[in-house]
Design an enzyme around this catalytic site. Sequence first.
Site, PDB file in Angstrom:
ATOM      1  N   ASN A 120      -2.442  -3.455  -8.910  1.00  0.00           N
ATOM      2  CA  ASN A 120      -3.462  -3.495  -7.865  1.00  0.00           C
ATOM      3  C   ASN A 120      -3.765  -4.945  -7.453  1.00  0.00           C
ATOM      4  O   ASN A 120      -2.985  -5.853  -7.714  1.00  0.00           O
ATOM      5  CB  ASN A 120      -4.732  -2.736  -8.271  1.00  0.00           C
ATOM      6  CG  ASN A 120      -5.308  -1.957  -7.105  1.00  0.00           C
ATOM      7  OD1 ASN A 120      -5.587  -2.504  -6.049  1.00  0.00           O
ATOM      8  ND2 ASN A 120      -5.472  -0.664  -7.294  1.00  0.00           N
ATOM      9  N   ARG A 121      -4.913  -5.152  -6.812  1.00  0.00           N
ATOM     10  CA  ARG A 121      -5.191  -6.415  -6.129  1.00  0.00           C
ATOM     11  C   ARG A 121      -6.110  -7.341  -6.917  1.00  0.00           C
ATOM     12  O   ARG A 121      -7.024  -6.884  -7.612  1.00  0.00           O
ATOM     13  CB  ARG A 121      -5.809  -6.125  -4.753  1.00  0.00           C
ATOM     14  CG  ARG A 121      -4.845  -5.449  -3.803  1.00  0.00           C
ATOM     15  CD  ARG A 121      -5.530  -4.974  -2.521  1.00  0.00           C
ATOM     16  NE  ARG A 121      -4.536  -4.438  -1.600  1.00  0.00           N
ATOM     17  CZ  ARG A 121      -4.071  -3.178  -1.648  1.00  0.00           C
ATOM     18  NH1 ARG A 121      -4.517  -2.343  -2.571  1.00  0.00           N
ATOM     19  NH2 ARG A 121      -3.157  -2.771  -0.791  1.00  0.00           N
TER      20      ARG A 121
ATOM     21  N   HIS B   2      -0.031  -6.272  -7.313  1.00  0.00           N
ATOM     22  CA  HIS B   2       0.983  -5.723  -8.218  1.00  0.00           C
ATOM     23  C   HIS B   2       1.859  -6.781  -8.888  1.00  0.00           C
ATOM     24  O   HIS B   2       3.066  -6.598  -9.042  1.00  0.00           O
ATOM     25  CB  HIS B   2       1.859  -4.716  -7.483  1.00  0.00           C
ATOM     26  CG  HIS B   2       1.154  -3.462  -7.073  1.00  0.00           C
ATOM     27  ND1 HIS B   2       0.099  -2.927  -7.788  1.00  0.00           N
ATOM     28  CD2 HIS B   2       1.364  -2.618  -6.018  1.00  0.00           C
ATOM     29  CE1 HIS B   2      -0.312  -1.820  -7.195  1.00  0.00           C
ATOM     30  NE2 HIS B   2       0.435  -1.609  -6.126  1.00  0.00           N
TER      31      HIS B   2
ATOM     32  N   HIS C  12       4.153   3.388 -10.605  1.00  0.00           N
ATOM     33  CA  HIS C  12       3.840   3.569  -9.189  1.00  0.00           C
ATOM     34  C   HIS C  12       4.685   4.688  -8.562  1.00  0.00           C
ATOM     35  O   HIS C  12       5.201   4.528  -7.453  1.00  0.00           O
ATOM     36  CB  HIS C  12       4.052   2.258  -8.441  1.00  0.00           C
ATOM     37  CG  HIS C  12       3.200   2.110  -7.218  1.00  0.00           C
ATOM     38  ND1 HIS C  12       3.290   2.963  -6.143  1.00  0.00           N
ATOM     39  CD2 HIS C  12       2.233   1.201  -6.897  1.00  0.00           C
ATOM     40  CE1 HIS C  12       2.439   2.580  -5.204  1.00  0.00           C
ATOM     41  NE2 HIS C  12       1.774   1.514  -5.646  1.00  0.00           N
ATOM     42  N   SER C  13       4.817   5.799  -9.245  1.00  0.00           N
ATOM     43  CA  SER C  13       5.546   6.933  -8.671  1.00  0.00           C
ATOM     44  C   SER C  13       4.718   7.611  -7.585  1.00  0.00           C
ATOM     45  O   SER C  13       3.487   7.712  -7.681  1.00  0.00           O
ATOM     46  CB  SER C  13       5.890   7.954  -9.755  1.00  0.00           C
ATOM     47  OG  SER C  13       6.878   7.449 -10.624  1.00  0.00           O
ATOM     48  N   TYR C  14       5.432   8.069  -6.555  1.00  0.00           N
ATOM     49  CA  TYR C  14       4.824   8.874  -5.496  1.00  0.00           C
ATOM     50  C   TYR C  14       5.272  10.322  -5.701  1.00  0.00           C
ATOM     51  O   TYR C  14       6.468  10.607  -5.700  1.00  0.00           O
ATOM     52  CB  TYR C  14       5.300   8.417  -4.117  1.00  0.00           C
ATOM     53  CG  TYR C  14       4.870   7.047  -3.696  1.00  0.00           C
ATOM     54  CD1 TYR C  14       3.827   6.865  -2.788  1.00  0.00           C
ATOM     55  CD2 TYR C  14       5.534   5.910  -4.161  1.00  0.00           C
ATOM     56  CE1 TYR C  14       3.447   5.602  -2.366  1.00  0.00           C
ATOM     57  CE2 TYR C  14       5.162   4.646  -3.745  1.00  0.00           C
ATOM     58  CZ  TYR C  14       4.120   4.492  -2.848  1.00  0.00           C
ATOM     59  OH  TYR C  14       3.755   3.243  -2.433  1.00  0.00           O
TER      60      TYR C  14
ATOM     61  N   ASP D  31      -6.686   4.788  -0.321  1.00  0.00           N
ATOM     62  CA  ASP D  31      -6.098   3.744  -1.160  1.00  0.00           C
ATOM     63  C   ASP D  31      -7.247   3.169  -1.965  1.00  0.00           C
ATOM     64  O   ASP D  31      -7.663   2.025  -1.773  1.00  0.00           O
ATOM     65  CB  ASP D  31      -5.406   2.675  -0.307  1.00  0.00           C
ATOM     66  CG  ASP D  31      -4.515   1.756  -1.138  1.00  0.00           C
ATOM     67  OD1 ASP D  31      -4.457   1.950  -2.370  1.00  0.00           O
ATOM     68  OD2 ASP D  31      -3.890   0.848  -0.560  1.00  0.00           O
TER      69      ASP D  31
ATOM     70  N   GLN E 148      -6.063   5.103  -9.254  1.00  0.00           N
ATOM     71  CA  GLN E 148      -5.912   4.734  -7.848  1.00  0.00           C
ATOM     72  C   GLN E 148      -5.224   5.879  -7.111  1.00  0.00           C
ATOM     73  O   GLN E 148      -4.100   6.249  -7.434  1.00  0.00           O
ATOM     74  CB  GLN E 148      -5.089   3.455  -7.710  1.00  0.00           C
ATOM     75  CG  GLN E 148      -4.971   2.943  -6.279  1.00  0.00           C
ATOM     76  CD  GLN E 148      -6.136   2.067  -5.851  1.00  0.00           C
ATOM     77  OE1 GLN E 148      -7.016   1.760  -6.657  1.00  0.00           O
ATOM     78  NE2 GLN E 148      -6.144   1.653  -4.598  1.00  0.00           N
TER      79      GLN E 148
ATOM     80  N   GLU F  83      -2.173   6.294  -9.681  1.00  0.00           N
ATOM     81  CA  GLU F  83      -1.898   5.162 -10.553  1.00  0.00           C
ATOM     82  C   GLU F  83      -3.027   4.974 -11.560  1.00  0.00           C
ATOM     83  O   GLU F  83      -4.127   4.575 -11.194  1.00  0.00           O
ATOM     84  CB  GLU F  83      -1.729   3.897  -9.716  1.00  0.00           C
ATOM     85  CG  GLU F  83      -0.689   3.996  -8.614  1.00  0.00           C
ATOM     86  CD  GLU F  83      -0.931   2.970  -7.528  1.00  0.00           C
ATOM     87  OE1 GLU F  83      -0.968   1.754  -7.847  1.00  0.00           O
ATOM     88  OE2 GLU F  83      -1.108   3.365  -6.348  1.00  0.00           O
TER      89      GLU F  83
END
Length: 323
Positions: free
Chosen positions: A77-78, A103, A174-176, A230, A268, A288
């Site tokens: 993340n940020r 990330h 980070h799988s979608y 997000d 997330q 996430e």
Amino acid sequence: MNELFATLPDGTPVHRWTLERAGVRVRILSYGGIVQSVEVPDRDGRTADVVLGFAGLDEYLENSGPYLGAFVGRYANRIAGGRFELDGLTYALAPNNAPNSLHGGENGFDKRVWDMAPAGEHGVRLSRVSAHGEEGFPGRLEVSGTYSLDGSGALRIAYEAVTDAPTIVNLTNHSYFNLAGSGNAGGHELRIAASWFTPVDADLIPTGVAEVADTRFDFREARKVGAGYDHNFVLDKGITEDAVEVAELYDPASGRVLTVATTEPGLQLYTADHLPEPFAPGDGIALETQHFPDSPNRPEFPSTVLRPGETYRSETVYGFTSR
């Protein structure tokens, strides 16, 4: 099964490890620790790949932005402004998501080649050493992620890290997910055990903590996901020693169910509204598990500081069933 998958332009080999158990097949790449595919059956026994991925290495190299299936670190993340202070020292990180660091920076864990070794009969351990100063982070970090399938076919990811100097660590996968196997995932139904979330500013940096009640962030009862998320959810359970179930994603068409259990305090939700071709916005949903965004600059958030003599541990379990 371990096989040579491809080679990087500099000649570095990239391997692929296949895990299979209880009707579930998972493929993992040494490049980026990427979960390339997860094949699971639907309610009628028909198998489909339920994570977004590419067939070849070149496609991952050309499309690194979405972090498809990647092992993300040192900091998932940020981090606001690409800067944080630790023990009176200020550290500057790459503003790869200007003005923020995202990330792990320009060449985070998602772009590194990991060592792979068997971990029991149904697992593989990925490991590497992140040098002091890599992407601006302090401390020499020895880090690993063990991917394994349990007897039910659930994918367990267990992270560990140690450091020789104070640093920050926040790791995730980070799988979608698209439980239908194709098409838009916005019609999936989602439940998250979170009464609070972290609202964000225009740069997606948390501005505090707010209740989900009477907002579109209330997923305490399952409902369709839709688009436009997000955001980090503050899990009701907090930090736990063992993984506790915190979320469920359900595709009514196929009957596939994904459960998420974790030791982490946050989740997330990203509805992939900006996926590039060959995918379309909303083709997947990222869940996430993590500590909160910008925690190094927010002392009121759970700490992500790791010090010498301590061991970072985190575990997340993705379970697959149908109904």
